[in-house]
Design an enzyme around this catalytic site. Structure first.
Site, PDB file in Angstrom:
ATOM      1  N   LYS A  82      41.053  42.902  50.973  1.00  0.00           N
ATOM      2  CA  LYS A  82      40.790  42.921  49.680  1.00  0.00           C
ATOM      3  C   LYS A  82      41.364  44.533  48.940  1.00  0.00           C
ATOM      4  O   LYS A  82      41.039  44.870  48.107  1.00  0.00           O
ATOM      5  CB  LYS A  82      39.163  43.021  49.114  1.00  0.00           C
ATOM      6  CG  LYS A  82      38.538  41.661  49.317  1.00  0.00           C
ATOM      7  CD  LYS A  82      39.395  40.505  49.034  1.00  0.00           C
ATOM      8  CE  LYS A  82      39.545  40.081  47.584  1.00  0.00           C
ATOM      9  NZ  LYS A  82      40.608  38.860  47.195  1.00  0.00           N
ATOM     10  N   GLY A  90      44.585  45.221  48.441  1.00  0.00           N
ATOM     11  CA  GLY A  90      45.678  44.955  47.817  1.00  0.00           C
ATOM     12  C   GLY A  90      46.766  44.655  48.475  1.00  0.00           C
ATOM     13  O   GLY A  90      48.161  44.669  48.231  1.00  0.00           O
ATOM     14  N   THR A  91      46.582  43.950  49.758  1.00  0.00           N
ATOM     15  CA  THR A  91      47.362  43.717  50.790  1.00  0.00           C
ATOM     16  C   THR A  91      48.668  42.796  50.281  1.00  0.00           C
ATOM     17  O   THR A  91      49.969  42.839  50.492  1.00  0.00           O
ATOM     18  CB  THR A  91      47.062  43.087  52.062  1.00  0.00           C
ATOM     19  OG1 THR A  91      46.265  42.036  51.653  1.00  0.00           O
ATOM     20  CG2 THR A  91      46.157  44.231  52.754  1.00  0.00           C
ATOM     21  N   ARG A  92      48.294  41.633  49.527  1.00  0.00           N
ATOM     22  CA  ARG A  92      49.070  40.610  48.676  1.00  0.00           C
ATOM     23  C   ARG A  92      50.164  41.253  47.789  1.00  0.00           C
ATOM     24  O   ARG A  92      51.455  40.986  47.986  1.00  0.00           O
ATOM     25  CB  ARG A  92      48.179  39.255  48.029  1.00  0.00           C
ATOM     26  CG  ARG A  92      49.105  38.575  47.507  1.00  0.00           C
ATOM     27  CD  ARG A  92      50.121  37.674  48.159  1.00  0.00           C
ATOM     28  NE  ARG A  92      49.612  37.098  49.479  1.00  0.00           N
ATOM     29  CZ  ARG A  92      50.362  36.343  50.284  1.00  0.00           C
ATOM     30  NH1 ARG A  92      51.508  36.589  50.360  1.00  0.00           N
ATOM     31  NH2 ARG A  92      49.711  35.912  51.314  1.00  0.00           N
ATOM     32  N   ARG A 119      41.319  50.919  49.831  1.00  0.00           N
ATOM     33  CA  ARG A 119      40.595  51.063  48.547  1.00  0.00           C
ATOM     34  C   ARG A 119      39.235  51.448  48.749  1.00  0.00           C
ATOM     35  O   ARG A 119      38.380  51.497  49.701  1.00  0.00           O
ATOM     36  CB  ARG A 119      40.461  49.616  48.256  1.00  0.00           C
ATOM     37  CG  ARG A 119      40.117  49.372  46.765  1.00  0.00           C
ATOM     38  CD  ARG A 119      39.899  47.764  46.496  1.00  0.00           C
ATOM     39  NE  ARG A 119      39.533  47.451  45.256  1.00  0.00           N
ATOM     40  CZ  ARG A 119      39.397  46.078  44.667  1.00  0.00           C
ATOM     41  NH1 ARG A 119      39.847  45.065  45.565  1.00  0.00           N
ATOM     42  NH2 ARG A 119      39.383  45.945  43.654  1.00  0.00           N
ATOM     43  N   SER A 143      34.169  43.301  45.780  1.00  0.00           N
ATOM     44  CA  SER A 143      35.421  42.612  45.856  1.00  0.00           C
ATOM     45  C   SER A 143      35.184  41.364  46.859  1.00  0.00           C
ATOM     46  O   SER A 143      35.447  39.989  46.690  1.00  0.00           O
ATOM     47  CB  SER A 143      36.664  43.332  45.934  1.00  0.00           C
ATOM     48  OG  SER A 143      37.731  42.241  46.079  1.00  0.00           O
ATOM     49  N   ARG A 145      39.719  39.036  40.306  1.00  0.00           N
ATOM     50  CA  ARG A 145      38.581  38.325  39.765  1.00  0.00           C
ATOM     51  C   ARG A 145      37.680  39.416  39.186  1.00  0.00           C
ATOM     52  O   ARG A 145      37.614  40.498  39.568  1.00  0.00           O
ATOM     53  CB  ARG A 145      37.738  37.756  41.105  1.00  0.00           C
ATOM     54  CG  ARG A 145      38.386  36.717  41.706  1.00  0.00           C
ATOM     55  CD  ARG A 145      37.163  36.109  42.637  1.00  0.00           C
ATOM     56  NE  ARG A 145      37.965  35.082  43.440  1.00  0.00           N
ATOM     57  CZ  ARG A 145      38.329  34.900  44.677  1.00  0.00           C
ATOM     58  NH1 ARG A 145      38.277  36.089  45.470  1.00  0.00           N
ATOM     59  NH2 ARG A 145      39.065  33.862  45.130  1.00  0.00           N
ATOM     60  N   THR A 146      36.782  38.790  38.294  1.00  0.00           N
ATOM     61  CA  THR A 146      35.787  39.737  37.541  1.00  0.00           C
ATOM     62  C   THR A 146      34.805  39.896  38.695  1.00  0.00           C
ATOM     63  O   THR A 146      34.112  38.982  39.184  1.00  0.00           O
ATOM     64  CB  THR A 146      35.027  39.092  36.370  1.00  0.00           C
ATOM     65  OG1 THR A 146      36.242  38.781  35.469  1.00  0.00           O
ATOM     66  CG2 THR A 146      34.247  39.869  35.496  1.00  0.00           C
ATOM     67  N   HIS A 147      34.357  41.024  39.110  1.00  0.00           N
ATOM     68  CA  HIS A 147      33.475  41.526  39.992  1.00  0.00           C
ATOM     69  C   HIS A 147      31.858  41.144  39.722  1.00  0.00           C
ATOM     70  O   HIS A 147      31.714  41.297  38.436  1.00  0.00           O
ATOM     71  CB  HIS A 147      33.508  42.710  40.352  1.00  0.00           C
ATOM     72  CG  HIS A 147      34.907  43.282  41.447  1.00  0.00           C
ATOM     73  ND1 HIS A 147      35.131  44.630  41.709  1.00  0.00           N
ATOM     74  CD2 HIS A 147      35.652  42.357  41.778  1.00  0.00           C
ATOM     75  CE1 HIS A 147      36.243  44.522  42.514  1.00  0.00           C
ATOM     76  NE2 HIS A 147      36.575  43.043  42.535  1.00  0.00           N
TER      77      HIS A 147
HETATM   78  N1  LIG Z   1      49.331  43.725  40.880  1.00  0.00           N
HETATM   79  C1  LIG Z   1      48.225  43.257  41.221  1.00  0.00           C
HETATM   80  N2  LIG Z   1      47.870  42.151  41.028  1.00  0.00           N
HETATM   81  C2  LIG Z   1      46.831  41.599  41.325  1.00  0.00           C
HETATM   82  N3  LIG Z   1      45.892  42.080  42.166  1.00  0.00           N
HETATM   83  C3  LIG Z   1      46.146  43.461  42.654  1.00  0.00           C
HETATM   84  C4  LIG Z   1      47.427  43.927  42.134  1.00  0.00           C
HETATM   85  N4  LIG Z   1      47.321  45.089  42.887  1.00  0.00           N
HETATM   86  C5  LIG Z   1      46.463  45.241  43.230  1.00  0.00           C
HETATM   87  N5  LIG Z   1      45.605  44.199  43.411  1.00  0.00           N
HETATM   88  C6  LIG Z   1      44.157  44.139  44.021  1.00  0.00           C
HETATM   89  O1  LIG Z   1      44.191  43.251  45.231  1.00  0.00           O
HETATM   90  C7  LIG Z   1      43.018  42.727  45.597  1.00  0.00           C
HETATM   91  C8  LIG Z   1      43.098  41.728  46.519  1.00  0.00           C
HETATM   92  O2  LIG Z   1      43.460  42.362  47.633  1.00  0.00           O
HETATM   93  P1  LIG Z   1      44.289  41.487  49.011  1.00  0.00           P
HETATM   94  O3  LIG Z   1      45.394  40.938  48.451  1.00  0.00           O
HETATM   95  O4  LIG Z   1      44.353  42.544  50.108  1.00  0.00           O
HETATM   96  O5  LIG Z   1      43.068  40.336  49.202  1.00  0.00           O
HETATM   97  S1  LIG Z   1      43.165  39.413  50.649  1.00  0.00           S
HETATM   98  O6  LIG Z   1      42.585  40.346  51.480  1.00  0.00           O
HETATM   99  O7  LIG Z   1      44.437  39.004  50.919  1.00  0.00           O
HETATM  100  O8  LIG Z   1      42.059  38.294  49.854  1.00  0.00           O
HETATM  101  C9  LIG Z   1      42.445  42.274  44.181  1.00  0.00           C
HETATM  102  O9  LIG Z   1      41.205  42.850  44.215  1.00  0.00           O
HETATM  103  P2  LIG Z   1      40.016  42.032  43.077  1.00  0.00           P
HETATM  104  O10 LIG Z   1      40.293  42.914  41.858  1.00  0.00           O
HETATM  105  O11 LIG Z   1      38.808  42.606  43.486  1.00  0.00           O
HETATM  106  O12 LIG Z   1      40.293  40.754  43.098  1.00  0.00           O
HETATM  107  C10 LIG Z   1      43.201  43.330  43.154  1.00  0.00           C
HETATM  108  O13 LIG Z   1      42.300  44.479  42.433  1.00  0.00           O
END
Ligand SMILES: Nc1ncnc2c1ncn2[C@@H]1O[C@H](COP(=O)(O)OS(=O)(=O)O)[C@@H](OP(=O)(O)O)[C@H]1O
Length: 322
Positions: A79, A81-83, A160, A168, A287-289
């Site tokens: 969570k 921001g790895t993706r 984060r 999250s 997502r909305t927390h």
């Molecule tokens: N550009 C962009 N678009 C969407 N989301 C973004 C982006 N950059 C960072 N993030 C943040 O990434 C959070 C998800 O983190 P991960 O990708 O590491 O999640 S996971 O561990 O693979 O499930 C996700 O967390 P949540 O907001 O809590 O859903 C986002 O805040």
């Protein structure tokens, strides 16, 4: 057909072929993570071979090249921001990445390095191979196993604010299992005394310094790059600039590649011309927390403060989570 239209058409075909490849690849790795049996693995290998064939037909991909073990890994944090980091860095022409999480160094290690290598996309010698699995950061055996693969592996950790990260994480679990206890119930052993339950994963993951100490037994600090999950949202090009430097890549990904999508509330990649592909991350990102009581947030901030301070000292950077 005019030459401009022809160009647009071939560009569109490349994009849709890439989208197909990504969804096949997702299926292949999911299969491996869901099953442990050998026949499914040869099915996975076959699917991967098909993917390679498809990718070799993609003009963005090398026609030739070899499957190599990754040179760089995004190892965490869940969570963080790895993706976003993976999807952003893989637009670099010198990076090729596995789209799904192989979980090799935690769940699938017994399948061996050849199995792992077989999952990777083909790369030219000049290209970097990458994958991301956020659970590696908190897996005790992962640093040793990765250093056994190569002591020179470059590691990226997206960090984060641990309180926001925990919320999250909980929000994600709740979306899958609506009957779990409340955040407050899980976070504390005794709330009135402020005793936090450090055995709960959502809490434990955010104690970054403890996990980092384990990595530093096997890797130099200079081999680990920390991305700020907060700045990744406010200044994706800046963060990606530093990631490219760390990986020894030319700075090709710049602010020209991003725009802020108001509906999504996050930066997204600009669409390549004439593409219909969505370039924002999926619904599970952003997502909305769940609403958490401000007092609980304060208690957790207090709890994390000493861990954060030690972490800042160790990495030489203040992430300003207080
Ligand atoms: N550009 C962009 N678009 C969407 N989301 C973004 C982006 N950059 C960072 N993030 C943040 O990434 C959070 C998800 O983190 P991960 O990708 O590491 O999640 S996971 O561990 O693979 O499930 C996700 O967390 P949540 O907001 O809590 O859903 C986002 O805040």
């Amino acid at each position: 057909m005019g030459s401009k239209k022809l160009l647009q058409k071939s560009h569109y075909c490349t994009i849709s072929a890439k989208a197909r490849v990504i969804s096949d690849e997702t299926r292949a790795v999911r299969l491996a993570n869901l099953t442990g049996n050998q026949s499914k693995h040869s099915a996975l290998q076959k699917t991967q071979d098909v993917l390679d064939h498809k990718q070799s037909n993609n003009s963005n991909s090398p026609k030739y090249g070899n499957k190599k073990l990754p040179n760089a890994l995004i190892v965490g944090v869940k969570k963080g921001g790895t993706r976003a980091v993976l999807e952003f860095i893989r637009i670099h022409p010198d990076v090729r990445a596995l789209g799904t999480e192989p979980h090799f160094f935690d769940r699938n290690y017994d399948k061996g390095l050849d199995w792992y290598r077989g999952l990777m996309p083909r790369t030219l010698d000049s290209q970097i191979t990458m994958e991301k699995t956020p659970s590696y950061f908190v897996t005790r055996e992962a640093p040793r196993r990765i250093s056994n693969m190569s002591r020179e592996t470059k590691l990226i950790v997206v960090v984060r604010n641990p309180v926001t990260r925990a919320i999250s994480d909980y929000t994600q679990t709740l979306s899958k299992k609506p009957d779990i206890p409340s955040f407050e119930e899980l976070a504390f052993k005794n709330r009135s005394q402020g005793i936090v339950d450090t055995s709960w994963n959502a809490i434990r993951i955010g104690m970054y310094i403890l996990h980092l100490e384990n990595w530093l037994q096997y890797f130099r600090l200079s081999q680990i790059h920390f991305v700020s999950g907060e700045r990744l949202i406010t200044d994706p090009a800046g963060e990606l600039g530093r990631v490219q430097d760390f990986l020894g890549l030319k700075r090709i990904i710049t602010d020209k590649h991003f725009y802020f999508n108001r509906t999504k509330g996050f930066p997204c990649l600009k669409k390549p011309e004439s593409s219909s592909q969505p370039r924002c991350l999926g619904k599970s990102k952003g997502r909305t927390h769940v609403q958490i009581d401000q007092e609980v947030i304060e208690q957790l901030r207090e709890f994390y403060r000493p861990f954060n301070v030690k972490f800042y000292e160790m990495v030489g950077h203040d992430f300003r989570w207080d």
